[in-house]
Design an enzyme around this catalytic site. Structure first.
Site, PDB file in Angstrom:
ATOM      1  N   ASP A  20       3.424  -6.451   3.276  1.00 51.65           N
ATOM      2  CA  ASP A  20       2.300  -6.130   3.639  1.00 51.65           C
ATOM      3  C   ASP A  20       0.999  -6.964   2.911  1.00 51.65           C
ATOM      4  O   ASP A  20      -0.013  -6.618   3.266  1.00 51.65           O
ATOM      5  CB  ASP A  20       2.120  -4.714   3.254  1.00 51.65           C
ATOM      6  CG  ASP A  20       2.612  -3.555   4.234  1.00 51.65           C
ATOM      7  OD1 ASP A  20       2.443  -4.219   5.415  1.00 51.65           O
ATOM      8  OD2 ASP A  20       2.870  -2.566   4.094  1.00 51.65           O
TER       9      ASP A  20
HETATM   10  C1  BGC Z   1       1.306  -2.475  -1.632  1.00 50.20           C
HETATM   11  C2  BGC Z   1       2.249  -2.534  -0.481  1.00 50.20           C
HETATM   12  C3  BGC Z   1       2.334  -1.456   0.539  1.00 50.20           C
HETATM   13  C4  BGC Z   1       0.834  -1.646   1.195  1.00 50.20           C
HETATM   14  C5  BGC Z   1       0.960  -0.539   1.979  1.00 50.20           C
HETATM   15  C6  BGC Z   1      -0.110  -2.497  -0.802  1.00 50.20           C
HETATM   16  O1  BGC Z   1      -0.977  -2.146  -1.941  1.00 50.20           O
HETATM   17  O2  BGC Z   1       1.516  -3.441  -2.630  1.00 50.20           O
HETATM   18  O3  BGC Z   1       3.589  -2.391  -1.281  1.00 50.20           O
HETATM   19  O4  BGC Z   1       3.212  -1.928   1.446  1.00 50.20           O
HETATM   20  O5  BGC Z   1       0.024  -1.540   0.068  1.00 50.20           O
HETATM   21  O6  BGC Z   1      -0.502  -0.068   2.453  1.00 50.20           O
HETATM   22  C1  NOJ Z   2       5.799  -1.135   0.837  1.00 45.78           C
HETATM   23  C2  NOJ Z   2       5.601  -0.897   2.069  1.00 45.78           C
HETATM   24  O1  NOJ Z   2       5.967   0.531   2.445  1.00 45.78           O
HETATM   25  C3  NOJ Z   2       6.480  -1.632   3.289  1.00 45.78           C
HETATM   26  O2  NOJ Z   2       6.121  -1.361   4.547  1.00 45.78           O
HETATM   27  C4  NOJ Z   2       6.376  -2.994   2.929  1.00 45.78           C
HETATM   28  O3  NOJ Z   2       7.369  -3.738   3.737  1.00 45.78           O
HETATM   29  C5  NOJ Z   2       6.627  -3.174   1.488  1.00 45.78           C
HETATM   30  N1  NOJ Z   2       5.704  -2.385   0.573  1.00 45.78           N
HETATM   31  C6  NOJ Z   2       6.349  -4.784   0.975  1.00 45.78           C
HETATM   32  O4  NOJ Z   2       5.150  -5.169   1.008  1.00 45.78           O
END
Ligand code: BGC
Ligand code: NOJ
Length: 817
Positions: free
Chosen positions: A490
């Site tokens: 993400d």
């Molecule tokens: C996080 C990710 C997450 C994303 C979701 C980010 O700040 O680092 O792990 O998937 O937010 O909104």
């Molecule tokens: C947490 C999120 O829930 C997931 O959808 C994503 O793939 C990982 N972070 C990596 O960014």
């Protein structure tokens, strides 16, 4: 250092001090009513949706840690010169206890504590078939003299919408309403019931009480916290009736106990919905019929014990579906208990409510829930089926999808919208796993709406086709899939270009860009494109299967050329068509995702690229605590990369050990037959293996965390974001299907373990499509390869036990070598 131990027999983790490095929590509830509870009785409760129907208040990010829970105060006035107030869970008063133990079990938590020869035993759980949490508390006098005690309960109501509850004070401080009946033994929270709500909450106890309070200020005293309530200090409830401000429920029970005597009380916190025409009992008086029926269900110790036994049976049964006995107790306890338990919690919560997810931020993630499914489909196939339909119903007609949806409404969440280009393919992953598990092809013929609009519904198979085609038709200059807002990572926001603080990396900038491409999505397309082709074949559509495989081949080839950097797979191409995750880059030269996923998809195995890629991972990304997401970490913010470079080096997506994709690399190693290495990777992040460094790891030693700080971080090895992570599902897939090697195919179970050379023989029970498979594996020191497979006395060719509906019991002997 450890703060407890595993009790495998009881399927419990036993915490022996309340002062764990972080709150260590458990989840109660299996259907719609849920509670988070920590080892100091912190936590909160909600019905269905942690944002919209929150029953009790919790204070995230407060001091001290873990502020607010459902508390019991014991005031011991036996010795008037030495009165003492304490809690069975130590918080909130934090009186030093003479002994303390918290057992987190499967759907329940138990506390046993003593102070001045008074013992409290508290059991808390959510029964299988009621929307309530039951707390049974037994107080025993172990003194030589009679004991004089007062027990005070305490819950603070949340005004339902947890988001609004902590923001909209100009309204909320005027709307709180309660009703109290039976002298206070049942307290009702009915805020907003007068208008559009048809639900209320109740907190009742199975005995007459000596007092009650429903106003927080009256109970605590203005300027006091739950650590020092005035009422408990005074020893007397005030009978307050809340009107606005902050309603609570507290009951007082005065107890006299002879030496050796015990008394037990049962408190029930419940959620009740009334049909619209049965809302009221009298003008302004809520209809309490259903509440009393619920309270009646837990009036006696026998009834509570029976409800607990039902819950225990439920879990016992579930955990017989996949059960291993090996010479390795850590593997056994993770596989048989905790990993599967965590998978079920991710089924219930997705990424909504944990001690790191506030329950108001994210609902159910499209990609998250599809991946979670991989870990629980064998446990609850019927509910997995429904989940797939729910998820697919939020897809758009072009195959793209809402990134999240709210569990209460099941509607796509337009705040975040769509544009995450890996999302569509995860639907194929989840559906394929469901069908391989159950053989239920009928799901593919279900009519499923797009964006919840039934007038444009198509079959689920058509949805999968939209998913497939979305990727096939959204490719960039190198013939690789376009990344959109982001893919699995993400934080790799290649079209975002955010320059101002506060802009959300998830939604800022165009949702699509015509240039930035993802090698990770390419790996997914190769893996799930083939799974899609197999589904088409099962439906007899060979032409579609052929078309799909031809599309997959194009992306395979692009991955081996434009996606290959020489020693490893490139991660992506940015919006300027520059490589991300390449030796050409100054930072972020090698990323874990494409190495793990491309190899597990089979890319480059024959060409020798796969082995090189994994070797590079070992050389460049490995640490003693797991494999880092990439190296070197970004030391400065890169406008063209987005959030990934926003984190300080070593944390989260910027070079952290992202546990979720460690199993991808481990699985990839099994594809190459490297049992030693696959298991080494498995062990590094496995909770049971790192229990004895809990002071470094900090999070619960019985579940996976999303992230462990990488080697660039100050707190290298420290875990964060425990519980709600795709790590649970993927590690379970890894250990159960690839390392122990029992993999469901469309034609039957395949047996193909890949274990370390010294793993030893093991046996396994697997329930699959209505039959029980008793499998024993003789390892012969081999890391991979089945020399002989004997099924019900007959040797068979290959690794797959052909599925035969008429056979209900299989004895399987596998000899490796
Ligand atoms: C996080 C990710 C997450 C994303 C979701 C980010 O700040 O680092 O792990 O998937 O937010 O909104
Ligand atoms: C947490 C999120 O829930 C997931 O959808 C994503 O793939 C990982 N972070 C990596 O960014």
């Amino acid at each position: 250092m450890k703060y407890g131990f595993f009790d495998d027999q009881a399927c419990e983790y036993v915490i022996t001090t309340p002062k764990t490095p972080l709150p260590w929590i458990n989840y109660l509830g299996n259907k719609e009513f849920f509670t988070l509870i920590s080892n100091t009785c912190g936590g909160y409760t909600f019905f269905k949706d942690a944002k919209l129907l929150r029953l009790t208040r919790y204070r995230y990010n407060n001091v001290p840690y873990d502020n607010n829970g459902k508390y019991f105060y014991i005031k011991d006035t036996t010795d008037s010169t030495n009165e003492v107030i304490w809690n069975p869970g130590w918080q909130p008063v934090k009186t030093a206890l003479d002994s303390y133990e918290c057992r987190h079990g499967l759907g329940y938590s138990k506390f046993t504590s003593t102070k001045n020869d008074v013992k409290a035993e508290l059991l808390t759980f959510v029964p299988m078939n009621d929307n309530c949490e039951v707390s049974k508390i037994t107080v025993t006098n172990n003194k030589n003299t009679a004991a004089k005690l007062s027990l005070f309960s305490y819950v603070e109501w949340c005004l339902w919408n947890a988001d609004d509850d902590m923001k909209n004070f100009q309204r909320n401080l005027s709307i709180g309403e309660v009703e109290v009946v039976n002298g206070g033994s049942a307290i009702f929270h009915k805020t907003e019931y007068r208008e559009r709500r048809n639900h209320y909450a109740v907190y009742g106890v199975n005995t007459a009480v000596d007092g009650f309070d429903t106003s927080r200020d009256a109970f605590l005293g203005a300027y006091n916290g739950p650590d020092s309530p005035d009422v408990v200090a005074d020893g007397k409830c005030t009978g307050s009736i809340a009107s606005g401000w902050s309603p609570i429920a507290s009951q007082q029970i005065n107890i006299e106990l002879a030496p050796g005597e015990s008394k037990t009380f049962i408190f029930t916190l419940g959620y009740i919905e009334n049909p619209l025409d049965e809302k009221w009992e009298a003008p302004g008086v809520i209809n309490k019929k259903r509440a009393f029926e619920m309270l009646d269900n837990y009036k006696t110790v026998e009834a509570v014990d029976k409800a607990l036994a039902e819950l225990n049976d439920y879990w016992k049964n579930l955990l017989t579906i996949y059960h291993v006995s090996s010479s390795n107790e850590k593997v056994d306890r993770m596989v048989n208990i905790w990993n599967q338990y965590q998978c079920m919690v991710t089924f219930n919560m997705s990424r909504s409510a944990s001690y790191y997810e506030s329950g108001i931020g994210r609902g159910m993630g499209f990609r998250d829930s599809c991946q979670d499914l991989l870990g629980f489909v064998h446990l609850i196939p019927d509910r997995a089926r429904q989940r797939i339909i729910d998820i697919a119903s939020t897809q758009f007609q072009d195959g793209s999808a809402y990134h999240q949806y709210q569990p209460l409404t099941k509607k796509g969440n337009s705040d975040i919208g769509s544009g995450f280009n890996d999302d569509p393919l995860w639907l194929i992953a989840g559906t394929s796993a469901y069908i391989r598990e159950t053989g239920d092809l009928s799901i593919l013929k279900e009519m499923v709406p797009f964006d919840n609009d039934m007038s444009v519904a198509k079959t689920l198979m058509e949805h999968l086709k939209c998913s497939f085609n979305f990727t096939a038709t959204h490719k960039g200059p190198h013939g690789l899939p376009l990344i959109g807002r982001a893919d699995w990572n993400d934080c790799l926001n290649l079209n975002c270009f955010s320059e101002h603080p506060g802009e959300s990396f998830q939604t800022f900038g165009p949702s699509e860009g015509p240039v930035a491409e993802s090698v990770f999505i390419a790996g997914m397309f190769v893996k799930y494109g083939e799974e899609y082709a197999q589904l088409a074949e099962l439906l007899g559509d060979n032409a579609e299967a052929e078309r799909a495989r031809a599309e997959v081949k194009k992306v395979y080839d692009a991955t081996c050329t434009a996606g290959w950097d020489g020693e490893w797979f490139v991660r992506a191409y940015d919006a300027y068509s520059n490589k991300v995750g390449s030796k050409e880059c100054e930072e972020g030269q090698i990323y874990i995702e494409p190495q793990g996923f491309c190899v597990l998809a089979g890319i480059g195995v024959e060409e020798g690229l796969a082995a090189k890629a994994l070797k590079s991972v070992e050389e460049r990304l490995d640490t003693k605590y797991g494999v880092m997401i990439f190296q070197p970490a970004y030391t400065k913010y890169h406008l063209e990369l987005g959030e990934v470079s926003s984190y300080p080096p070593g944390y989260k997506e910027n070079g952290g050990i992202f546990c979720h994709n460690n199993p991808w690399v481990s699985i990839a190693e099994t594809v190459l037959g490297h049992g030693n290495r696959a298991f080494e990777i498995y062990k590094k992040t496995c909770p049971a293996y790192i229990e004895d460094i809990s002071e470094i790891h900090c999070t619960e030693p019985y579940v996976y965390s999303q992230m462990v700080a990488g080697k660039d971080a100050k707190f290298f090895g420290q875990g964060k974001n425990s519980w709600l992570t795709g790590t649970a599902a993927w590690t379970f897939v890894n250990i159960s299907q690839y390392i122990l090697g029992v993999y469901p195919t469309h034609n039957g179970l395949s047996i193909n373990p890949c274990v370390p050379a010294d793993f030893g023989d093991f046996s396994l029970t697997r329930k699959y499509r209505g039959a029980t498979y008793n499998i024993s594996v003789k390892q012969n020191g081999a890391e991979k390869g089945i020399k002989k497979l004997v099924v019900n006395g007959k040797e068979i060719e290959g690794n797959i036990i052909p599925y035969d509906e008429s056979v209900k019991e299989y004895t399987v002997e596998a000899i490796m070598g």
